[in-house]
Write an enzyme that holds these catalytic residues in place. Sequence first.
Site, short mmCIF file in Angstrom:
data_model
loop_
_atom_site.label_atom_id
_atom_site.label_comp_id
_atom_site.label_asym_id
_atom_site.label_seq_id
_atom_site.Cartn_x
_atom_site.Cartn_y
_atom_site.Cartn_z
CB VAL A 17 -0.96 0.00 1.21
CG1 VAL A 17 -1.80 1.27 1.22
CG2 VAL A 17 -1.86 -1.22 1.16
CE LYS A 109 -8.13 -5.53 7.74
NZ LYS A 109 -7.32 -5.42 6.52
CD GLU A 133 -13.88 5.43 2.85
OE1 GLU A 133 -14.43 4.31 2.81
OE2 GLU A 133 -14.48 6.47 3.21
CB VAL A 136 -14.12 -0.73 5.83
CG1 VAL A 136 -15.33 -1.55 5.44
CG2 VAL A 136 -13.89 -0.81 7.34
N GLY A 138 -11.42 -1.47 0.81
CA GLY A 138 -10.50 -0.94 -0.18
C GLY A 138 -10.98 0.34 -0.82
CG ASP A 205 -10.02 -8.83 7.10
OD1 ASP A 205 -9.11 -8.03 7.38
OD2 ASP A 205 -10.77 -8.69 6.12
CE LYS A 209 -11.51 -5.66 5.74
NZ LYS A 209 -11.40 -6.45 4.49
#
Length: 429
Positions: A17, A109, A133, A136, A138, A205, A209
């Site tokens: 990222v 998250k 943002e 959650v 992408g 995961d 979220k």
Amino acid sequence: MPRNKPLVLAIAGFGTVGSGLLKVIKENRESLVARTGREIVVKSVLVRDVSKSRAAELPEGTVLTDDPAILVEDPEVDVLVELIGGLDAAKSLITKAIKAGKHIVTANKALLAEDGHDLFALAQEHNVHLTYEASVCGAIPILDSLKQNLAGNQVQSLVGILNGTANYILSEMTTKKLDFDTALKAAQELGFAEADPTLDIEGFDAAHKLCLLTRLAFGVEYPFTELPVVGVSKIHPKDIEFAREFGYRVKLLGQVRNVDGKIEAGVFPMLVHHTLLIARVGGAYNAVRLEGNACGPIFMHGQGAGDLATASAVMGDILTIARDANPNNTGYVEQVPPRADILAPEDATSKYYFRVMVKDVPGVLRDLAGTLAEEDISIAQAIQKDGTETTASVVFLTHEARAEAVHKAVEGMKEKGLVLEEPVFYRIL
């Protein structure tokens, strides 16, 4: 030319990222300046090991370091972009940065789901942005939509495919009739699943979220430790096949809804009728469907992970800060939400899918139906499937039933010796 001073970033983490973010900043420079009137400048990047870094990929003049203090203590840094993940180290870094008056952009998250209460309170105290943002779904702008564009609604329900790995596995099991282990291996080979896929396949995961979505959609805190979570690792190809015969697809869904003033939430494999858009979301994609009292149903679909998709969401948060918007980290005036009034999981109601292996003898269907009736559960549809000369699989769908009643009915089937193996049952959306 920029009208204001540059917005100076320090980035913690230079993985997928982080490198995607630098690419977006470089390739979209003119557009970013046109939208904000400011240059976006990356001053420093934190890595674990400087000797193994890719310094050549950094913008000219960017400092590469393994010392977190350089990011936090630099008075020129306006925004800390936290992309290292994990809990303790990330929380320590974010806490120090907030106390130093820096805005925060994070994709973490797990940290915000488990420790968000303290961090939001600290951000409110220091009047800084804590934006997330990218944590959650992408590239899907669901969090900002809940904070801003849909803020005029009372959200009644929200359901989503929140984990691309699990969705890819279920899609492969559905379209290619693979077993779970084979589909998981394919996901790992393509980079959709980690070497240790536990967080994804066991639903944790998605649960992280869902906690964040609940906080924004309903303005309450649903503790992660109390959230019911069931993953996909036990799903059998038979159930995917039988669900299709009834017109359903099996999806791992995170769901939260208001039930008479109480919040019901959880992550479960669920049957979704093929006519619903969310049933048709395949591969490693994410999707969210919400319903508000003013907007009605809204559906969002897009890439849930990946370098540029996640970087796109990170960049959106950075631009919010660049425009000098006032911090509004949860979409509510009181930015530290109260604890949710939680509907006890055993009181949640849903339609259900059952598959039971029974002896193929007269009266077995009557006895199964009777056991369900004892718990006020009625059958909507039933079929008898393949088995041996002496056994059969009975598959049936029920009308609405309480979760507690379903579990009691399953125990009753076993106590009466009606089933030859552990019954399988899933909720129906």
